[in-house]
Write a protein that holds these residues in place. Structure first.
Motif, PDB file in Angstrom:
ATOM      1  N   TRP A 100      52.186  48.279  20.299  1.00  0.00           N
ATOM      2  CA  TRP A 100      50.978  47.837  20.979  1.00  0.00           C
ATOM      3  C   TRP A 100      50.804  46.358  20.655  1.00  0.00           C
ATOM      4  O   TRP A 100      51.363  45.852  19.681  1.00  0.00           O
ATOM      5  CB  TRP A 100      49.738  48.646  20.560  1.00  0.00           C
ATOM      6  CG  TRP A 100      49.573  48.808  19.075  1.00  0.00           C
ATOM      7  CD1 TRP A 100      50.057  49.824  18.299  1.00  0.00           C
ATOM      8  CD2 TRP A 100      48.907  47.906  18.179  1.00  0.00           C
ATOM      9  NE1 TRP A 100      49.734  49.625  16.978  1.00  0.00           N
ATOM     10  CE2 TRP A 100      49.028  48.453  16.879  1.00  0.00           C
ATOM     11  CE3 TRP A 100      48.222  46.705  18.326  1.00  0.00           C
ATOM     12  CZ2 TRP A 100      48.484  47.836  15.745  1.00  0.00           C
ATOM     13  CZ3 TRP A 100      47.689  46.080  17.205  1.00  0.00           C
ATOM     14  CH2 TRP A 100      47.829  46.658  15.939  1.00  0.00           C
ATOM     15  N   GLY A 101      50.059  45.660  21.499  1.00  0.00           N
ATOM     16  CA  GLY A 101      49.998  44.220  21.302  1.00  0.00           C
ATOM     17  C   GLY A 101      48.677  43.597  21.701  1.00  0.00           C
ATOM     18  O   GLY A 101      47.790  44.246  22.268  1.00  0.00           O
ATOM     19  N   ILE A 102      48.561  42.320  21.392  1.00  0.00           N
ATOM     20  CA  ILE A 102      47.411  41.486  21.743  1.00  0.00           C
ATOM     21  C   ILE A 102      47.925  40.409  22.681  1.00  0.00           C
ATOM     22  O   ILE A 102      48.857  39.677  22.341  1.00  0.00           O
ATOM     23  CB  ILE A 102      46.795  40.838  20.493  1.00  0.00           C
ATOM     24  CG1 ILE A 102      46.453  41.893  19.442  1.00  0.00           C
ATOM     25  CG2 ILE A 102      45.566  40.012  20.869  1.00  0.00           C
ATOM     26  CD1 ILE A 102      46.171  41.304  18.060  1.00  0.00           C
ATOM     27  N   SER A 103      47.321  40.291  23.849  1.00  0.00           N
ATOM     28  CA  SER A 103      47.842  39.387  24.873  1.00  0.00           C
ATOM     29  C   SER A 103      46.832  38.299  25.222  1.00  0.00           C
ATOM     30  O   SER A 103      45.666  38.595  25.511  1.00  0.00           O
ATOM     31  CB  SER A 103      48.196  40.189  26.134  1.00  0.00           C
ATOM     32  OG  SER A 103      48.672  39.343  27.153  1.00  0.00           O
ATOM     33  N   LEU A 104      47.302  37.039  25.198  1.00  0.00           N
ATOM     34  CA  LEU A 104      46.473  35.886  25.542  1.00  0.00           C
ATOM     35  C   LEU A 104      47.231  35.015  26.533  1.00  0.00           C
ATOM     36  O   LEU A 104      48.287  34.466  26.207  1.00  0.00           O
ATOM     37  CB  LEU A 104      46.154  35.048  24.302  1.00  0.00           C
ATOM     38  CG  LEU A 104      45.419  35.735  23.144  1.00  0.00           C
ATOM     39  CD1 LEU A 104      45.382  34.814  21.939  1.00  0.00           C
ATOM     40  CD2 LEU A 104      44.004  36.087  23.549  1.00  0.00           C
ATOM     41  N   GLY A 105      46.711  34.895  27.738  1.00  0.00           N
ATOM     42  CA  GLY A 105      47.311  34.011  28.730  1.00  0.00           C
ATOM     43  C   GLY A 105      46.350  32.872  29.046  1.00  0.00           C
ATOM     44  O   GLY A 105      45.161  33.104  29.246  1.00  0.00           O
ATOM     45  N   THR A 111      46.572  29.478  37.551  1.00  0.00           N
ATOM     46  CA  THR A 111      47.965  29.877  37.333  1.00  0.00           C
ATOM     47  C   THR A 111      48.316  29.773  35.847  1.00  0.00           C
ATOM     48  O   THR A 111      47.984  28.764  35.208  1.00  0.00           O
ATOM     49  CB  THR A 111      48.921  28.989  38.148  1.00  0.00           C
ATOM     50  OG1 THR A 111      48.606  29.130  39.537  1.00  0.00           O
ATOM     51  CG2 THR A 111      50.375  29.403  37.935  1.00  0.00           C
ATOM     52  N   PRO A 112      48.988  30.772  35.285  1.00  0.00           N
ATOM     53  CA  PRO A 112      49.340  30.717  33.868  1.00  0.00           C
ATOM     54  C   PRO A 112      50.278  29.551  33.548  1.00  0.00           C
ATOM     55  O   PRO A 112      51.254  29.317  34.260  1.00  0.00           O
ATOM     56  CB  PRO A 112      50.051  32.055  33.623  1.00  0.00           C
ATOM     57  CG  PRO A 112      49.560  32.956  34.706  1.00  0.00           C
ATOM     58  CD  PRO A 112      49.369  32.068  35.894  1.00  0.00           C
ATOM     59  N   VAL A 113      49.953  28.841  32.473  1.00  0.00           N
ATOM     60  CA  VAL A 113      50.816  27.768  31.986  1.00  0.00           C
ATOM     61  C   VAL A 113      51.261  28.018  30.545  1.00  0.00           C
ATOM     62  O   VAL A 113      52.146  27.330  30.033  1.00  0.00           O
ATOM     63  CB  VAL A 113      50.118  26.400  32.089  1.00  0.00           C
ATOM     64  CG1 VAL A 113      49.928  26.006  33.545  1.00  0.00           C
ATOM     65  CG2 VAL A 113      48.768  26.395  31.356  1.00  0.00           C
ATOM     66  N   PHE A 114      50.647  29.011  29.905  1.00  0.00           N
ATOM     67  CA  PHE A 114      51.006  29.351  28.527  1.00  0.00           C
ATOM     68  C   PHE A 114      50.691  30.818  28.303  1.00  0.00           C
ATOM     69  O   PHE A 114      49.671  31.332  28.782  1.00  0.00           O
ATOM     70  CB  PHE A 114      50.215  28.500  27.532  1.00  0.00           C
ATOM     71  CG  PHE A 114      50.402  28.898  26.090  1.00  0.00           C
ATOM     72  CD1 PHE A 114      51.519  28.490  25.383  1.00  0.00           C
ATOM     73  CD2 PHE A 114      49.457  29.689  25.449  1.00  0.00           C
ATOM     74  CE1 PHE A 114      51.696  28.867  24.056  1.00  0.00           C
ATOM     75  CE2 PHE A 114      49.622  30.070  24.129  1.00  0.00           C
ATOM     76  CZ  PHE A 114      50.745  29.647  23.433  1.00  0.00           C
ATOM     77  N   GLY A 115      51.577  31.498  27.598  1.00  0.00           N
ATOM     78  CA  GLY A 115      51.342  32.891  27.261  1.00  0.00           C
ATOM     79  C   GLY A 115      51.669  33.163  25.809  1.00  0.00           C
ATOM     80  O   GLY A 115      52.616  32.562  25.256  1.00  0.00           O
ATOM     81  N   VAL A 215      52.510  37.256  30.029  1.00  0.00           N
ATOM     82  CA  VAL A 215      53.949  37.507  30.158  1.00  0.00           C
ATOM     83  C   VAL A 215      54.553  36.715  31.309  1.00  0.00           C
ATOM     84  O   VAL A 215      55.712  36.302  31.242  1.00  0.00           O
ATOM     85  CB  VAL A 215      54.205  39.022  30.343  1.00  0.00           C
ATOM     86  CG1 VAL A 215      55.695  39.301  30.475  1.00  0.00           C
ATOM     87  CG2 VAL A 215      53.642  39.795  29.172  1.00  0.00           C
ATOM     88  N   TRP A 216      53.788  36.500  32.366  1.00  0.00           N
ATOM     89  CA  TRP A 216      54.293  35.731  33.509  1.00  0.00           C
ATOM     90  C   TRP A 216      54.778  34.362  33.059  1.00  0.00           C
ATOM     91  O   TRP A 216      55.864  33.927  33.421  1.00  0.00           O
ATOM     92  CB  TRP A 216      53.198  35.603  34.560  1.00  0.00           C
ATOM     93  CG  TRP A 216      53.668  35.066  35.886  1.00  0.00           C
ATOM     94  CD1 TRP A 216      54.158  35.786  36.938  1.00  0.00           C
ATOM     95  CD2 TRP A 216      53.669  33.699  36.309  1.00  0.00           C
ATOM     96  NE1 TRP A 216      54.473  34.952  37.985  1.00  0.00           N
ATOM     97  CE2 TRP A 216      54.179  33.667  37.635  1.00  0.00           C
ATOM     98  CE3 TRP A 216      53.293  32.504  35.708  1.00  0.00           C
ATOM     99  CZ2 TRP A 216      54.317  32.473  38.348  1.00  0.00           C
ATOM    100  CZ3 TRP A 216      53.423  31.320  36.410  1.00  0.00           C
ATOM    101  CH2 TRP A 216      53.931  31.309  37.725  1.00  0.00           C
ATOM    102  N   ALA A 217      53.970  33.684  32.242  1.00  0.00           N
ATOM    103  CA  ALA A 217      54.357  32.355  31.757  1.00  0.00           C
ATOM    104  C   ALA A 217      55.564  32.436  30.827  1.00  0.00           C
ATOM    105  O   ALA A 217      56.487  31.617  30.912  1.00  0.00           O
ATOM    106  CB  ALA A 217      53.177  31.700  31.042  1.00  0.00           C
ATOM    107  N   ILE A 218      55.583  33.420  29.938  1.00  0.00           N
ATOM    108  CA  ILE A 218      56.697  33.550  28.992  1.00  0.00           C
ATOM    109  C   ILE A 218      57.992  33.869  29.720  1.00  0.00           C
ATOM    110  O   ILE A 218      59.048  33.292  29.429  1.00  0.00           O
ATOM    111  CB  ILE A 218      56.385  34.636  27.942  1.00  0.00           C
ATOM    112  CG1 ILE A 218      55.116  34.280  27.157  1.00  0.00           C
ATOM    113  CG2 ILE A 218      57.567  34.811  26.988  1.00  0.00           C
ATOM    114  CD1 ILE A 218      54.611  35.396  26.257  1.00  0.00           C
ATOM    115  N   ALA A 219      57.924  34.788  30.687  1.00  0.00           N
ATOM    116  CA  ALA A 219      59.124  35.183  31.432  1.00  0.00           C
ATOM    117  C   ALA A 219      59.681  34.010  32.233  1.00  0.00           C
ATOM    118  O   ALA A 219      60.896  33.792  32.281  1.00  0.00           O
ATOM    119  CB  ALA A 219      58.801  36.353  32.356  1.00  0.00           C
ATOM    120  N   GLN A 220      58.785  33.247  32.890  1.00  0.00           N
ATOM    121  CA  GLN A 220      59.239  32.081  33.641  1.00  0.00           C
ATOM    122  C   GLN A 220      59.914  31.085  32.709  1.00  0.00           C
ATOM    123  O   GLN A 220      60.970  30.512  33.031  1.00  0.00           O
ATOM    124  CB  GLN A 220      58.054  31.400  34.339  1.00  0.00           C
ATOM    125  CG  GLN A 220      57.219  32.288  35.230  1.00  0.00           C
ATOM    126  CD  GLN A 220      57.909  32.664  36.533  1.00  0.00           C
ATOM    127  OE1 GLN A 220      58.866  32.035  36.949  1.00  0.00           O
ATOM    128  NE2 GLN A 220      57.415  33.698  37.172  1.00  0.00           N
TER     129      GLN A 220
END
Length: 271
Positions: A100-105, A111-115, A215-220
Motif C-alpha cells: 500500500w502506498g501514499i501518493s502525491l502528484g 497537468t502533472p509535472v512531478f509525482g 504515477v503519470w509524471a513518474i512513468a513519463q
C-alpha cells in the motif's frame, strides 16, 4: 523554476510521507474499514492521513490547491495543485498485506509535472519530474530510492510479468496471454512496476485521478508508454470540475512496440 523550488518539493514529499508512513505502519492491519458510496473502503487511518497531508501542504505551499480522494474532488482554479491519495491499496492495508502506498502528484495548470509515491511496507520511494510542454524547467528523470529507473527492454514471454487490477480479470479469458499475470491490489505500484522495469505491462480498468496523477509524471519521466483506453484526454484537468466519479482506464507498457501485442487484449476495458 528555480532548482531550489524542486529541491523543496522533493524534500517536502520525502519528509511528509516518511512521517505519515511511520504512523500508518502502526495502524497497518489493525483498523476496521467501512464501505464508501463507490464501493471502495475507507478507514480512520485514511482520514487522519488525508488531513495530515493537506495540513502539511497548506503550511509548506499555501498558494497551492489540493484535490484528495477522501475530501475535495473538485479541481481548484490555481496554477499549482496537489492530488493526493493518503492510502492507495486500502484493502491491502486493512488485511495486513504489505503493499500500500501514499501518493502525491503536483500539477501545473492542470497537468502533472512531478509525482511521488511512497510504499512504506517495502521501504520504497518513487519520484519523477516530467515538464512536457509546460514551459517549466528543472531536474529530469524517474527514481526509486534515489536510483534512476527505466522500463524493461525484454520481449514478452512466460517469464515476464503483466499486472491486472480486480476489475480487469476478464483479460484472463485469453488462453494464450503472453506473460505471467500478477494482481497487486494497489494501482500506483501496479503501474510503477512497469516504469521501474519489473513488469512489461499493467492495466487499471477504473482508476480515479488520485490513483494516476503522481504515477503519470513518474512513468513519463521513466520512458514508459502510457496509453489511455478512453478516447478523452486525461490532462489538463478543468478548474471547477468534480472528478470524484471520473474513471481513467489505462494501459501502461514498457515499450511502445508492445502496443500491438497487448492493446487488443485489454481495449474492451475502456468501453
Amino acid at each position: 523554476m528555480h532548482q531550489d523550488f524542486w529541491e523543496t518539493v522533493l524534500t517536502f514529499c520525502n519528509t511528509t510521507t516518511t512521517q505519515v508512513g511511520a504512523k500508518l505502519i502502526q495502524d497497518f492491519g489493525q483498523v476496521q474499514a467501512t464501505e464508501k458510496a463507490d464501493g471502495s473502503l475507507v478507514t480512520r487511518a485514511d482520514q487522519w492521513a488525508d488531513e495530515a497531508l493537506r495540513d502539511a501542504i497548506a503550511h509548506a505551499f499555501p498558494y497551492h490547491g489540493v484535490l484528495s480522494e477522501e475530501t475535495t474532488h473538485v479541481f481548484p482554479d490555481t496554477d499549482w495543485c496537489w492530488i493526493i491519495d493518503p492510502i492507495d491499496g486500502t484493502t491491502n492495508f486493512t488485511r495486513g498485506i504489505p503493499l500500500w502506498g501514499i501518493s502525491l502528484g503536483l500539477l501545473y495548470q492542470g497537468t502533472p509535472v512531478f509525482g511521488y509515491v511512497a510504499v512504506p511496507p517495502i521501504n520504497s520511494q518513487f519520484f519523477g519530474f516530467w515538464f512536457g510542454d509546460s514551459g517549466l524547467s528543472g531536474p529530469t528523470g524517474a527514481f526509486q530510492n534515489g536510483k534512476a529507473i527505466a522500463p524493461s527492454t525484454a520481449p514478452p514471454s512466460s517469464n515476464q510479468l503483466f499486472n491486472l487490477c480486480a476489475r480487469s480479470i476478464s483479460v484472463l479469458k485469453h488462453d494464450a496471454f503472453p506473460c505471467k499475470i500478477r494482481m497487486l491490489g494497489i494501482a500506483t505500484y501496479n503501474l510503477l512496476t512497469v516504469a521501474s522495469g519489473i513488469a512489461l505491462g499493467g492495466v487499471e480498468a477504473t482508476p480515479k485521478i488520485w490513483d494516476i496523477a503522481a504515477v503519470w509524471a513518474i512513468a513519463q519521466a521513466a520512458g514508459a508508454t502510457w496509453h489511455s483506453l478512453s478516447p478523452d484526454p486525461i490532462f489538463p484537468l478543468i478548474p471547477g470540475k468534480n472528478y470524484g466519479q471520473v474513471a481513467y482506464p489505462t494501459l501502461i507498457l514498457a515499450q511502445e512496440t508492445l502496443l500491438p501485442t497487448f492493446l487488443p487484449l485489454v481495449q474492451h476495458l475502456g468501453k
